[in-house]
Motif scaffolding. Structure first.
Motif, PDB file in Angstrom:
ATOM      1  N   GLY A   1       0.532  -1.279   0.100  1.00  8.15           N
ATOM      2  CA  GLY A   1       0.391   0.428   0.197  1.00  8.15           C
ATOM      3  C   GLY A   1       0.924   1.006   0.427  1.00  8.15           C
ATOM      4  N   SER A   2       2.285   1.753  -0.223  1.00 12.41           N
ATOM      5  CA  SER A   2       2.415   2.384   0.153  1.00 12.41           C
ATOM      6  C   SER A   2       3.645   1.964  -0.802  1.00 12.41           C
ATOM      7  CB  SER A   2       3.974   2.297   1.487  1.00 12.41           C
ATOM      8  OG  SER A   2       4.954   1.139   1.238  1.00 12.41           O
ATOM      9  N   SER A   3       3.498   2.011  -2.123  1.00 14.77           N
ATOM     10  CA  SER A   3       4.581   1.181  -3.275  1.00 14.77           C
ATOM     11  C   SER A   3       4.121   2.608  -4.371  1.00 14.77           C
ATOM     12  CB  SER A   3       3.866   0.379  -4.003  1.00 14.77           C
ATOM     13  OG  SER A   3       4.362  -1.102  -3.412  1.00 14.77           O
ATOM     14  N   HIS A   4       2.676   3.319  -4.231  1.00 18.08           N
ATOM     15  CA  HIS A   4       2.134   4.796  -4.629  1.00 18.08           C
ATOM     16  C   HIS A   4       2.931   5.042  -4.321  1.00 18.08           C
ATOM     17  CE1 HIS A   4       0.032   5.514  -0.581  1.00 18.08           C
ATOM     18  NE2 HIS A   4       0.551   6.362  -0.827  1.00 18.08           N
ATOM     19  N   ILE A   5       4.309   5.239  -3.357  1.00 12.32           N
ATOM     20  CA  ILE A   5       5.081   6.485  -2.758  1.00 12.32           C
ATOM     21  C   ILE A   5       6.895   5.773  -3.618  1.00 12.32           C
ATOM     22  CG2 ILE A   5       6.531   7.911  -1.313  1.00 12.32           C
ATOM     23  CD1 ILE A   5       3.422   7.874   0.364  1.00 12.32           C
ATOM     24  N   TYR A   6       6.722   4.439  -3.356  1.00 15.28           N
ATOM     25  CA  TYR A   6       8.294   4.587  -3.506  1.00 15.28           C
ATOM     26  C   TYR A   6       8.600   3.242  -4.290  1.00 15.28           C
ATOM     27  CZ  TYR A   6       8.955   5.924   1.840  1.00 15.28           C
ATOM     28  OH  TYR A   6       8.370   6.517   2.977  1.00 15.28           O
ATOM     29  N   GLY A   7       7.281   2.785  -4.994  1.00 10.73           N
ATOM     30  CA  GLY A   7       7.516   1.506  -6.635  1.00 10.73           C
ATOM     31  C   GLY A   7       7.293   0.440  -5.880  1.00 10.73           C
ATOM     32  N   LEU A   8       8.560  -0.486  -5.951  1.00 12.78           N
ATOM     33  CA  LEU A   8       8.939  -1.742  -6.136  1.00 12.78           C
ATOM     34  C   LEU A   8       8.846  -2.389  -5.016  1.00 12.78           C
ATOM     35  CD1 LEU A   8       8.396  -3.796 -10.018  1.00 12.78           C
ATOM     36  CD2 LEU A   8       6.408  -3.171  -8.410  1.00 12.78           C
ATOM     37  N   PHE A   9       9.125  -3.061  -4.348  1.00 13.33           N
ATOM     38  CA  PHE A   9      10.268  -3.972  -3.605  1.00 13.33           C
ATOM     39  C   PHE A   9      11.462  -3.148  -4.356  1.00 13.33           C
ATOM     40  CE2 PHE A   9      12.527  -6.703  -0.327  1.00 13.33           C
ATOM     41  CZ  PHE A   9      11.921  -6.481   0.094  1.00 13.33           C
ATOM     42  N   ALA A  10      11.799  -3.969  -5.084  1.00 10.78           N
ATOM     43  CA  ALA A  10      13.117  -3.777  -5.179  1.00 10.78           C
ATOM     44  C   ALA A  10      13.960  -2.301  -5.703  1.00 10.78           C
ATOM     45  CB  ALA A  10      14.022  -4.128  -6.478  1.00 10.78           C
TER      46      ALA A  10
ATOM     47  N   GLU B   1     -14.228 -13.236 -14.153  1.00 11.24           N
ATOM     48  CA  GLU B   1     -15.308 -13.061 -12.674  1.00 11.24           C
ATOM     49  C   GLU B   1     -15.324 -13.106 -11.389  1.00 11.24           C
ATOM     50  OE1 GLU B   1     -20.422 -13.124 -12.196  1.00 11.24           O
ATOM     51  OE2 GLU B   1     -18.765 -14.483 -14.065  1.00 11.24           O
ATOM     52  N   VAL B   2     -14.026 -12.819 -11.271  1.00  8.01           N
ATOM     53  CA  VAL B   2     -13.128 -12.912  -9.590  1.00  8.01           C
ATOM     54  C   VAL B   2     -13.317 -11.715  -8.939  1.00  8.01           C
ATOM     55  CG1 VAL B   2     -10.762 -14.005  -8.393  1.00  8.01           C
ATOM     56  CG2 VAL B   2     -11.537 -14.755 -10.761  1.00  8.01           C
ATOM     57  N   TYR B   3     -14.073 -12.636  -7.480  1.00 10.64           N
ATOM     58  CA  TYR B   3     -14.492 -11.181  -6.847  1.00 10.64           C
ATOM     59  C   TYR B   3     -14.308 -11.743  -5.494  1.00 10.64           C
ATOM     60  CZ  TYR B   3     -16.107  -8.388 -10.325  1.00 10.64           C
ATOM     61  OH  TYR B   3     -16.471  -8.064 -11.941  1.00 10.64           O
ATOM     62  N   PRO B   4     -13.532 -11.265  -3.864  1.00 12.16           N
ATOM     63  CA  PRO B   4     -13.316  -9.272  -4.495  1.00 12.16           C
ATOM     64  C   PRO B   4     -11.687  -9.641  -5.131  1.00 12.16           C
ATOM     65  CG  PRO B   4     -13.845 -10.497  -2.311  1.00 12.16           C
ATOM     66  CD  PRO B   4     -13.467 -11.675  -3.129  1.00 12.16           C
ATOM     67  N   ILE B   5     -11.950  -8.008  -6.008  1.00 11.21           N
ATOM     68  CA  ILE B   5     -10.741  -7.974  -5.868  1.00 11.21           C
ATOM     69  C   ILE B   5      -9.979  -6.767  -5.261  1.00 11.21           C
ATOM     70  CG2 ILE B   5      -9.571  -6.003  -8.127  1.00 11.21           C
ATOM     71  CD1 ILE B   5     -12.030  -7.036  -9.964  1.00 11.21           C
ATOM     72  N   TRP B   6      -8.407  -6.641  -5.083  1.00 13.68           N
ATOM     73  CA  TRP B   6      -7.574  -5.990  -4.464  1.00 13.68           C
ATOM     74  C   TRP B   6      -6.851  -5.081  -5.437  1.00 13.68           C
ATOM     75  CZ3 TRP B   6      -1.622  -6.157  -3.510  1.00 13.68           C
ATOM     76  CH2 TRP B   6      -1.426  -5.656  -3.193  1.00 13.68           C
ATOM     77  N   LEU B   7      -6.728  -3.281  -5.811  1.00 17.03           N
ATOM     78  CA  LEU B   7      -6.298  -2.367  -6.177  1.00 17.03           C
ATOM     79  C   LEU B   7      -4.986  -1.905  -5.137  1.00 17.03           C
ATOM     80  CD1 LEU B   7      -8.696  -0.587  -8.461  1.00 17.03           C
ATOM     81  CD2 LEU B   7      -7.886  -2.926  -9.153  1.00 17.03           C
ATOM     82  N   CYS B   8      -3.618  -1.784  -5.686  1.00 15.78           N
ATOM     83  CA  CYS B   8      -3.167  -1.593  -5.249  1.00 15.78           C
ATOM     84  C   CYS B   8      -2.209  -0.028  -6.182  1.00 15.78           C
ATOM     85  CB  CYS B   8      -2.211  -2.469  -4.377  1.00 15.78           C
ATOM     86  SG  CYS B   8      -0.840  -1.459  -3.144  1.00 15.78           S
ATOM     87  N   PRO B   9      -2.244   0.818  -5.911  1.00 14.65           N
ATOM     88  CA  PRO B   9      -1.200   1.836  -7.371  1.00 14.65           C
ATOM     89  C   PRO B   9       0.103   1.437  -6.707  1.00 14.65           C
ATOM     90  CG  PRO B   9      -1.764   3.214  -5.501  1.00 14.65           C
ATOM     91  CD  PRO B   9      -2.603   1.579  -5.140  1.00 14.65           C
ATOM     92  N   HIS B  10       1.312   1.766  -7.288  1.00  9.39           N
ATOM     93  CA  HIS B  10       2.373   1.628  -7.352  1.00  9.39           C
ATOM     94  C   HIS B  10       3.228   2.285  -8.500  1.00  9.39           C
ATOM     95  CE1 HIS B  10       3.500  -0.973 -10.544  1.00  9.39           C
ATOM     96  NE2 HIS B  10       2.299  -1.598 -10.144  1.00  9.39           N
ATOM     97  N   ARG B  11       4.274   2.887  -8.717  1.00  5.74           N
ATOM     98  CA  ARG B  11       4.784   3.924  -9.271  1.00  5.74           C
ATOM     99  C   ARG B  11       5.889   2.642  -9.626  1.00  5.74           C
ATOM    100  NH1 ARG B  11       7.049   9.212  -5.880  1.00  5.74           N
ATOM    101  NH2 ARG B  11       5.477  10.685  -6.222  1.00  5.74           N
ATOM    102  N   LEU B  12       6.821   2.905 -11.583  1.00  6.40           N
ATOM    103  CA  LEU B  12       7.289   2.294 -11.856  1.00  6.40           C
ATOM    104  C   LEU B  12       7.859   2.873 -13.148  1.00  6.40           C
ATOM    105  CD1 LEU B  12       7.662  -0.455 -12.858  1.00  6.40           C
ATOM    106  CD2 LEU B  12       6.894  -0.102 -15.314  1.00  6.40           C
ATOM    107  N   TYR B  13       9.145   3.414 -12.045  1.00  7.96           N
ATOM    108  CA  TYR B  13      10.236   4.340 -12.242  1.00  7.96           C
ATOM    109  C   TYR B  13      11.477   3.796 -13.720  1.00  7.96           C
ATOM    110  CZ  TYR B  13       9.648   5.482  -7.548  1.00  7.96           C
ATOM    111  OH  TYR B  13       9.539   6.653  -6.048  1.00  7.96           O
ATOM    112  N   LYS B  14      11.174   5.014 -13.774  1.00 12.00           N
ATOM    113  CA  LYS B  14      12.215   4.816 -15.537  1.00 12.00           C
ATOM    114  C   LYS B  14      13.863   4.543 -14.893  1.00 12.00           C
ATOM    115  CE  LYS B  14      13.707   7.873 -19.578  1.00 12.00           C
ATOM    116  NZ  LYS B  14      12.926   8.904 -20.437  1.00 12.00           N
ATOM    117  N   HIS B  15      14.236   4.258 -15.477  1.00 15.78           N
ATOM    118  CA  HIS B  15      16.186   3.655 -14.174  1.00 15.78           C
ATOM    119  C   HIS B  15      16.727   4.090 -16.048  1.00 15.78           C
ATOM    120  CE1 HIS B  15      14.277   1.727 -10.506  1.00 15.78           C
ATOM    121  NE2 HIS B  15      14.173   0.694 -11.177  1.00 15.78           N
ATOM    122  N   PRO B  16      18.316   4.420 -15.450  1.00 12.40           N
ATOM    123  CA  PRO B  16      19.128   4.388 -15.984  1.00 12.40           C
ATOM    124  C   PRO B  16      19.734   2.972 -16.842  1.00 12.40           C
ATOM    125  CG  PRO B  16      19.514   5.199 -13.689  1.00 12.40           C
ATOM    126  CD  PRO B  16      18.902   4.085 -13.764  1.00 12.40           C
ATOM    127  N   TYR B  17      18.711   2.054 -17.184  1.00  7.54           N
ATOM    128  CA  TYR B  17      18.774   1.039 -17.638  1.00  7.54           C
ATOM    129  C   TYR B  17      17.407   0.228 -18.081  1.00  7.54           C
ATOM    130  CZ  TYR B  17      23.833   0.592 -16.568  1.00  7.54           C
ATOM    131  OH  TYR B  17      24.865  -0.159 -16.588  1.00  7.54           O
TER     132      TYR B  17
END
Length: 563
Positions: free
Chosen positions: A172-181, A415-431
């Motif tokens: 739930g904090s990935s909208h700030i920090y991105g993916l775990f890596a 047709e699968v419920y419930p559905i989980w929505l979690c926003p996350h940043r996907l960063y543009k990296h040097p590579y």
């Protein structure tokens, strides 16, 4: 979007003997899996306590000794006879549901089971050094009481550092920090030739640093990661807001409105975002901010210790907002982090249909949850195949502006419920990494995008499809294949813990392999580790198939001029 919102009409399905085996599997789970799970949890906790009593210097010494053992083991390998390098971890131990049939092929096993310790907590640098088998439950038990945390803490206790790096992880904090890596500062890797390297984003191994995430351990053996720490408070002030609408697009707009408008001012960004869609017309959006103990205790009537075994499962508790309207409560931070562990979101409902009832929670809830590894170890091949065909367990990463289309497609096809929505940043990296934002996204100025990252959403589909619940025919392989094609066409990604139907061509249409393949050649992965596609591929991997694939890579490598 042009697809119909009405789900596919499917013919009725005749029950077979496996259906009854699945239906009454709860007997085995209650009388065998739950007691064994509790025993393993207690043993793990005892190991943690024993490890925590050691000094950081002693743990580092043991870490270095274990590295020497791995190097010594690698030196014994004969590449022409011993097969490809593989960890000795049993296939059923992993948390993900992806096939691990590659371990049935001839392989050279390396034991990494000793790499399960927290090596150091550096409060000055705000870094924690962890070995790859440290899990989320172990880590939060130690650092949350210090008012410290990882920027991203995926919900399930048993998720490991190595799995979240080599696979994928978000929260739930990935909208700030991105993916775990994106929160990792350095990797310690043992390469196939026994060299130990430390890769960071700005040293000589920076290409390897960016290639490791999503590589599934096919570039080297991860032995340590240095991860960023952030200061936290004792509670989360959590707001539950109901959203109702005539269409899934209405729910999507409510989800985006719950957090996206605040991105114009970083000071107003909420700390946590999560939305649960219960059906095509109802959802609950949750936003949270850290709160001090003083603030929470001044609102004592609003404190909810959701981690207690007798409490309603979190997704059911959140659903109360649909009846009572918007409400606010304070949740202890660690209990919030692991809010979905007891019920594995809502998957346990399929395994133990009555486990969410108050009487079960009071009587046996303290033994929950059953360990995923034991659930896998105690399922016969027929049940395993049943779940692949009659069950959906997928996380889809899609651009934020395409969430509504994705939800309509998922409703029509699965047709699968419930559905989980979690926003996350996907960063543009040097590579350009295996997962990457859309080309030119920064020019579009879409809602919640920045110059350096595109906002994506994880759409979690975890449950039996509506067709299966109604007794209709459902072909999971066909549906997953269609889902994968939709993702490719819409610049989405499929997380690799799940079952995949991708061909090798389509795998590399979905993921970018340029940096990965370059690092496989540069750092000796080719001919020593299985490629990430063959590690992900569904079905049994024969020794011949794997070796032929690697031979093509080796021949290609030999044909290239050396630098």
């Amino acid at each position: 979007m042009s697809v119909p919102v009405t789900p596919l009409v499917r013919p009725k399905r005749t029950k077979v003997w496996v259906d009854y085996l699945v239906q009454f599997r709860w007997i085995l789970i209650i009388f065998l899996v739950l007691p064994l799970s509790l025993t393993l949890y207690l043993l793990d906790y005892h190991r943690e306590v024993k490890s925590n009593r050691k000094s950081y210097k002693q743990r580092q010494t043991e870490h270095e000794e274990n590295i020497l053992k791995v190097i010594k083991r690698l030196k014994k390998r004969n590449p022409s006879k011993d097969g490809l390098i593989c960890t000795a971890r049993s296939p059923w131990v992993t948390v993900g549901m992806r096939n691990v049939d590659y371990k049935r092929a001839h392989r050279f096993e390396v034991d990494l089971s000793a790499f399960c310790n927290i090596l150091e907590i550096d409060k000055k640098r705000m870094i924690v050094k962890c070995e790859p088998l440290v899990n989320m439950g172990q880590l939060t038990r130690l650092i949350v009481p210090m008012n410290l945390s990882l920027p991203i803490v995926p919900e399930l206790d048993d998720l490991t550092i190595g799995g979240l790096i080599n696979g994928s992880g978000l929260e739930g904090s990935s909208h700030i920090y991105g993916l775990f890596a994106d929160t990792v500062m350095a990797y310690e890797i043992i390469l196939a030739d026994g060299r130990v390297v430390r890769a960071t984003k700005d040293n000589e191994y920076s290409d390897l640093f960016y290639a490791i995430p999503w590589s599934q351990g096919t570039l080297g053996l991860l032995t340590c990661a240095e991860i960023k720490l952030v200061p936290i408070k004792e509670y989360i002030k959590l707001t539950y807001k109901p959203v109702k609408g005539d269409t899934l697009n209405d729910l999507t707009n409510g989800y985006i409105d719950s957090f996206a408008p605040e991105f114009d001012d970083d000071k107003k960004v909420v700390d946590f975002v999560e939305t649960l869609i219960y059906n095509p017309h109802e959802a609950v959006c949750m936003t949270g901010n850290f709160a001090s103990r003083c603030e929470a205790e001044s609102n004592r009537t609003k404190i909810n210790r959701i981690g207690w075994w007798f409490k309603p499962w979190f997704y059911q508790h959140a659903r109360m907002a649909l009846e009572k309207g918007e409400f606010v409560e304070y949740v202890p931070t660690r209990e919030y982090y692991h809010r979905h562990t007891r019920s594995y979101f809502w998957e346990v409902k399929l395994l133990l249909p009555f486990a969410d009832q108050w009487w079960f929670r009071f009587v046996l809830g303290w033994m929950m949850p059953p360990k995923i590894s034991l659930l896998k170890a105690t399922q016969v091949e027929a049940i395993r195949n049943y779940h692949h065909d009659m069950h959906v367990l997928q996380d889809l990463l899609v651009p934020l502006y395409k969430v509504s289309d994705a939800l309509e497609w998922a409703h029509y096809e699965m047709e699968v419920y419930p559905i989980w929505l979690c926003p996350h940043r996907l960063y543009k990296h040097p590579y350009k990494t295996m997962v990457y934002p859309e080309a030119g996204f920064e020019q579009e100025h879409r809602r919640s995008d920045t110059a350096h990252a595109q906002m994506y959403t994880d759409i979690g589909l975890y449950y039996a499809p509506g067709a299966v619940l109604r007794g209709e025919a459902f072909d999971g392989s066909v549906s997953v294949s269609r889902m994968e094609q939709w993702l490719i066409e819409n610049h989405g990604f499929e997380t690799q813990y799940a079952v995949s139907e991708l061909s090798e061509k389509d795998f590399w249409r979905m993921f970018d392999g340029e940096l990965y393949e370059k690092c496989r050649r540069k750092y000796g992965g080719v001919g020593n580790f299985m490629s990430v596609y063959y590690k992900s591929k569904k079905g049994r991997k024969t020794e011949k198939e794997v070796q032929e694939a690697e031979s093509v890579q080796v021949e290609s490598l030999n044909d290239q001029p050396t630098n």
